[in-house]
Design a protein around this motif. Structure first.
Motif: not given
Length: 422
Positions: A168-173, A197-201, A207-219
């Motif tokens: 299992x993984x989380x944080x980037x998709x 939940x997983x976030x990076x600074x 850049x995050x490639x189009x269509x993909x997601x990376x969780x950034x630290x944002x309250x």
């Protein structure tokens, strides 16, 4: 059989796989399980199975630090025709085998072939992921500053490889479907439901490639994710941050404030990585004086080619959670110091992660003994004031644990300037 309830109906998931029966406002629909995630129904967290009267449950989790893969590590693994990338994890297997959940930070991308590269753009063959699976890794966090090192190929191959191995993984998709499935990442074990939940600074400016997601630290983002967790059915929440200042041995005010902010919103465990060195650990107490959570600012490196002082090892955090009937959960935690030994075997350099209870015996009398002792002295001095989280100095199957003993301040020695060992 597990049942997932939501506003518009009930999805019944059959453990044998294959099909699901959906009861939607009196209608009936039969569909393959893989398509149930994309038909537009809002899914909630899975319900924990009802506990029988006078029941008790117990869960152990081990959190590890950064799994780095510098070029010399990949070369060493590919030259090892017996253990390959598994050489690093041989001495962790007994610990992982006696743990219910093992959670690590994968700080490299997986390549689609046998190619590899180290700092500053990490990529490692799929054999690394297979070695982690064989060692016992259950969950990997992949939101870190190197997740975009190889663009869309890196993210998609990493996710697909982990999916194929059942890690299992989380944080980037790689896509929206993965994001919905793994953010939050729900894991059920021993009757407990855990939300990760997983976030990076950041991603080193890539850049995050189009269509993909990376969780950034944002309250606001974190708050929105936390609100989507149904705490009626989730027993505890783990937030893992890739944060802080590299090589800083103490956390900063931003880390402290963000951890406190998370705990105030119901997060039990805040676990950090990225500095590549150990940082302090703290327990969180409720109004009755009971341990209700933990903050670990950095677990340091689990494995890397960084041999400079403070970077050549880290800690494994072992958490034991028990609950009887409807009483509050009892949380106990301890850390195991782990040092990376780099012996020459049959003319080849290897990388072995050694828990202290193994290293204490294995390294005695070897040329690496002095470096290992420096690591122990530095780490114990840093963590000696950690309240409520003691060092585990015996084997994991031992019931005897000695608390952290304050050590005299170590004598400083010169530190190499180069921050990265490519």
């Amino acid at each position: 059989m597990k049942i997932v309830s939501n506003i518009t109906g009930v999805v019944r998931l059959c453990s044998g796989g294959g099909f699901a029966i959906l009861l939607l406002l009196g209608g009936l629909l039969c569909c393959p399980l893989h398509s149930c995630r994309t038909i537009g129904i809002r899914q909630a967290a899975p319900h924990a199975q009802s506990q029988p009267k006078d029941s008790s449950r117990r869960l152990t989790i081990v959190f590890g630090g950064d799994v780095m893969q510098h070029t010399p590590q990949a070369i060493a693994a590919l030259r090892d025709t017996i253990n390959g990338f598994g050489q690093s994890f041989i001495y962790l297997k007994s610990l992982f085998d006696t743990t219910d959940l093992v959670v690590l930070n994968l700080e490299t991308t997986i390549s689609p072939d046998q190619s590899y590269s180290g700092y500053p753009r990490f990529s490692t063959p799929k054999a690394l992921a297979s070695a982690l699976k064989q060692a016992g890794a259950d969950v990997l966090t992949i939101a870190n500053n190197h997740i975009c090192d190889k663009g869309a190929t890196g993210i998609s191959t990493t996710a697909a490889t982990l999916d194929s191995l059942g890690i299992r993984y989380t944080g980037a998709f790689p896509d929206t479907a993965s994001y919905r499935r793994n953010n939050p990442l729900y894991v059920e074990k021993n009757g407990f439901i855990i939300a990760f939940l997983n976030y990076t600074y950041g991603t080193n400016g890539l850049p995050v490639p189009d269509g993909m997601k990376v969780n950034f630290i944002d309250k606001q983002k974190i708050a929105d994710d936390l609100k989507r967790i149904d705490r009626k059915h989730v027993d505890f929440v783990v937030v893992l941050f890739h944060w802080g200042v590299e090589y800083a041995r103490n956390h900063n005010e931003e880390q402290r404030e963000l951890a406190q902010w998370c705990h105030e919103r119901g997060v039990e465990f805040v676990i950090g990585g990225h500095p590549h060195v150990l940082q302090p650990m703290e327990t969180v107490m409720d109004s009755s004086g009971r341990v209700s959570g933990l903050t670990v600012y950095s677990l340091g490196n689990l494995v890397s080619n960084q041999r400079r002082r403070y970077c050549d090892g880290g800690a494994l955090l072992r958490v034991e959670i028990t609950q009887k009937d409807s009483l509050p959960m009892d949380i106990k935690a301890g850390y195991i110091l782990a040092w990376v030994d780099t012996p020459i075997v049959d003319g080849r350099k290897e990388y072995h992660i050694l828990p202290s209870y193994i290293a204490d015996t294995m390294l005695r009398g070897r040329t690496s003994w002095a470096d290992y002792q420096w690591f122990l002295s530095d780490s114990r001095f840093l963590l000696s004031s950690t309240g409520g989280i003691d060092e585990i100095r015996g084997r994991v199957d031992s019931t005897s644990r000695k608390g952290a003993v304050p050590q005299p301040a170590p004598v400083p020695f010169p530190t190499p300037i180069a921050p990265h060992e490519q």
